[in-house]
Design a protein around this motif. Structure first.
Motif, PDB file in Angstrom:
ATOM      1  N   LYS A  12       0.825  -1.215   0.000  1.00 47.18           N
ATOM      2  CA  LYS A  12       0.000   0.000   0.000  1.00 47.18           C
ATOM      3  C   LYS A  12       0.857   1.263   0.000  1.00 47.18           C
ATOM      4  CE  LYS A  12      -4.074  -1.917   0.053  1.00 47.18           C
ATOM      5  NZ  LYS A  12      -3.703  -3.102  -0.724  1.00 47.18           N
ATOM      6  N   ARG A  13       2.012   1.204   0.621  1.00 49.64           N
ATOM      7  CA  ARG A  13       2.848   2.403   0.717  1.00 49.64           C
ATOM      8  C   ARG A  13       4.271   2.059   0.294  1.00 49.64           C
ATOM      9  NH1 ARG A  13       5.689   5.172   5.021  1.00 49.64           N
ATOM     10  NH2 ARG A  13       5.675   7.427   4.680  1.00 49.64           N
ATOM     11  N   ILE A  14       4.761   2.759  -0.718  1.00 49.37           N
ATOM     12  CA  ILE A  14       6.132   2.559  -1.199  1.00 49.37           C
ATOM     13  C   ILE A  14       6.859   3.896  -1.133  1.00 49.37           C
ATOM     14  CG2 ILE A  14       7.580   1.910  -3.164  1.00 49.37           C
ATOM     15  CD1 ILE A  14       5.282   0.108  -4.120  1.00 49.37           C
ATOM     16  N   THR A  15       7.825   3.998  -0.233  1.00 50.38           N
ATOM     17  CA  THR A  15       8.574   5.248  -0.099  1.00 50.38           C
ATOM     18  C   THR A  15       9.904   5.195  -0.843  1.00 50.38           C
ATOM     19  OG1 THR A  15       9.516   4.439   1.974  1.00 50.38           O
ATOM     20  CG2 THR A  15       7.534   5.802   2.127  1.00 50.38           C
ATOM     21  N   SER A  16      10.446   3.998  -0.989  1.00 54.25           N
ATOM     22  CA  SER A  16      11.706   3.808  -1.703  1.00 54.25           C
ATOM     23  C   SER A  16      11.564   2.562  -2.573  1.00 54.25           C
ATOM     24  CB  SER A  16      12.863   3.636  -0.712  1.00 54.25           C
ATOM     25  OG  SER A  16      14.083   3.475  -1.390  1.00 54.25           O
ATOM     26  N   TYR A  17      12.080   2.645  -3.794  1.00 51.39           N
ATOM     27  CA  TYR A  17      11.803   1.625  -4.800  1.00 51.39           C
ATOM     28  C   TYR A  17      13.104   1.194  -5.470  1.00 51.39           C
ATOM     29  CZ  TYR A  17       9.651  -0.241  -9.145  1.00 51.39           C
ATOM     30  OH  TYR A  17       9.251  -1.021 -10.202  1.00 51.39           O
ATOM     31  N   GLU A  39       4.433   3.914 -13.744  1.00 49.36           N
ATOM     32  CA  GLU A  39       3.099   3.887 -13.136  1.00 49.36           C
ATOM     33  C   GLU A  39       3.162   4.356 -11.688  1.00 49.36           C
ATOM     34  OE1 GLU A  39      -0.897   3.424 -12.366  1.00 49.36           O
ATOM     35  OE2 GLU A  39       0.130   3.410 -14.317  1.00 49.36           O
ATOM     36  N   LEU A  40       4.167   3.892 -10.951  1.00 48.45           N
ATOM     37  CA  LEU A  40       4.290   4.245  -9.534  1.00 48.45           C
ATOM     38  C   LEU A  40       4.867   5.649  -9.329  1.00 48.45           C
ATOM     39  CD1 LEU A  40       5.686   0.888  -8.075  1.00 48.45           C
ATOM     40  CD2 LEU A  40       3.350   1.756  -7.946  1.00 48.45           C
ATOM     41  N   GLN A  41       5.807   6.017 -10.178  1.00 53.10           N
ATOM     42  CA  GLN A  41       6.508   7.306 -10.072  1.00 53.10           C
ATOM     43  C   GLN A  41       7.006   7.574  -8.641  1.00 53.10           C
ATOM     44  OE1 GLN A  41       4.331  10.532 -12.105  1.00 53.10           O
ATOM     45  NE2 GLN A  41       3.432   8.981 -13.468  1.00 53.10           N
ATOM     46  N   PRO A  42       7.797   6.635  -8.079  1.00 50.91           N
ATOM     47  CA  PRO A  42       8.325   6.840  -6.727  1.00 50.91           C
ATOM     48  C   PRO A  42       9.284   8.027  -6.703  1.00 50.91           C
ATOM     49  CG  PRO A  42       9.450   5.013  -7.792  1.00 50.91           C
ATOM     50  CD  PRO A  42       8.313   5.386  -8.690  1.00 50.91           C
ATOM     51  N   LYS A  43       9.342   8.710  -5.569  1.00 55.62           N
ATOM     52  CA  LYS A  43      10.216   9.884  -5.452  1.00 55.62           C
ATOM     53  C   LYS A  43      11.660   9.494  -5.151  1.00 55.62           C
ATOM     54  CE  LYS A  43       8.910  13.349  -6.016  1.00 55.62           C
ATOM     55  NZ  LYS A  43       8.707  14.011  -7.345  1.00 55.62           N
ATOM     56  N   LYS A  44      11.867   8.257  -4.710  1.00 54.02           N
ATOM     57  CA  LYS A  44      13.222   7.769  -4.433  1.00 54.02           C
ATOM     58  C   LYS A  44      13.334   6.372  -5.031  1.00 54.02           C
ATOM     59  CE  LYS A  44      16.530   6.960  -0.657  1.00 54.02           C
ATOM     60  NZ  LYS A  44      17.593   7.800  -1.242  1.00 54.02           N
ATOM     61  N   ALA A  45      14.340   6.166  -5.895  1.00 60.14           N
ATOM     62  CA  ALA A  45      14.433   4.878  -6.575  1.00 60.14           C
ATOM     63  C   ALA A  45      15.857   4.560  -7.009  1.00 60.14           C
ATOM     64  CB  ALA A  45      13.515   4.868  -7.798  1.00 60.14           C
ATOM     65  N   ILE A  60      13.006  -7.341   3.616  1.00 55.15           N
ATOM     66  CA  ILE A  60      12.749  -6.443   2.490  1.00 55.15           C
ATOM     67  C   ILE A  60      11.698  -7.075   1.573  1.00 55.15           C
ATOM     68  CG2 ILE A  60      13.760  -5.414   0.413  1.00 55.15           C
ATOM     69  CD1 ILE A  60      16.426  -5.273   1.998  1.00 55.15           C
ATOM     70  N   LYS A  61      10.625  -6.346   1.315  1.00 55.25           N
ATOM     71  CA  LYS A  61       9.552  -6.866   0.470  1.00 55.25           C
ATOM     72  C   LYS A  61       9.961  -6.856  -1.000  1.00 55.25           C
ATOM     73  CE  LYS A  61       5.710  -5.505   3.460  1.00 55.25           C
ATOM     74  NZ  LYS A  61       4.479  -4.687   3.570  1.00 55.25           N
TER      75      LYS A  61
END
Length: 278
Positions: A30-35, A48-54, A229-230
């Motif tokens: 549900k919540r992804i802060t780092s990818y 699609e996700l457009q994470p801010k940290k990856a 780690i998921k």
């Protein structure tokens, strides 16, 4: 910040996940802060996700050159692509540059990136493929009006890259996964295990992807799991892959194989989505 719908894959890539997104998205945390994505390919899930940290990686260095060129110099990239004609002679001239390593090395990063985009948009069936020598070997597609320069998408992706903390690399996936910190979500989309002896497509990069590497990847997943780690992994639904990941949650999905040199072999195929979380 709201997601930009223009941010989407800039290349057609074998095994791209755009059409599987409706199945993948509900299974994501549900919540992804780092990818982290060690086999980014066309980047459908990333965009699609457009994470801010990856952390974004692919062993195909030309592909990473495309992404860094979009980040660093998108307007010059667009201008260069607009000068490329959709002509068979020019296609083979540009394609065959990599037959001469000295000649290829003379290209700057921008020219190498533009070459990848042009060949991807104009080659037969969008089939990015290299031979054992690392040479691009797909034939000319003979399309009347290919979308060589999708400037709005290129600019939107550039804005996303520049407004986010994204690390790009082109190194071995094992090195990438060793560096992943707890709290990061990892999506793994490696070259698939072949469903038959004749179906293997490992031409994304020189050398392919062997079963030994599939086992190595599963061992990396075991280490991620042990560290809390998921991860989510996509692969073909072979007995070998099911056995490798028997200790994890396996969901079978149907995907459409859109890219195949033989039209009759395109269609629905079983794939698996594997996670170490409910």
């Amino acid at each position: 910040m709201p997601k930009n719908k223009l941010v989407s894959p800039v290349l057609k890539w074998v095994g791209g996940k755009r059409q599987l997104l409706p199945l993948i998205k509900p299974m994501l945390p549900k919540r992804i802060t780092s990818y982290c994505e060690p086999f980014v390919g066309g980047g459908a899930v990333l965009f699609e996700l457009q994470p801010k940290k990856a952390i974004i990686n692919d062993i195909n260095n030309d592909l990473i050159l495309v992404y860094t060129a979009i980040r660093d110099n998108v307007e010059a990239l667009i201008e260069l692509l607009e000068t490329y004609p959709n002509e068979e002679g020019f296609y083979y001239e540009l394609r065959n540059i990599d037959r001469d390593q000295a000649g290829y090395d003379k290209l700057n990063a921008l020219e190498k990136a533009a070459r990848v985009i042009f060949l991807n948009k104009t080659c037969y069936n969008g089939l990015y493929r290299v031979n054992n020598a690392g040479e691009f070997n797909s034939p000319f597609g003979k399309y009347k009006n290919p979308n060589i320069v999708n400037a709005p998408v290129l600019r939107a992706v550039s804005v996303y890259f520049n407004s986010s903390d994204i690390t790009f690399s082109s190194i071995d996936f094992t090195v990438v996964l060793e560096q992943v910190r707890k709290g990061t979500f990892v999506y793994l989309d490696p070259p698939y295990d072949p469903v038959s002896d004749t179906s293997s497509f490992t031409g994304y990069s020189r050398g392919g992807f062997s079963r030994e590497q599939q086992i190595q990847l599963r061992e990396c997943c075991d280490k991620l799991n042990a560290r809390g780690i998921k991860f989510m992994l996509s692969n073909s639904a072979t007995d070998f892959i099911r056995e490798q990941y028997a200790n994890y949650h396996i969901t079978t999905v149907q995907a459409k194989r859109a890219i195949n040199s033989v039209a009759s072999k395109r269609g629905d195929v079983d794939e698996v989505i594997i996670t170490n979380y409910e």
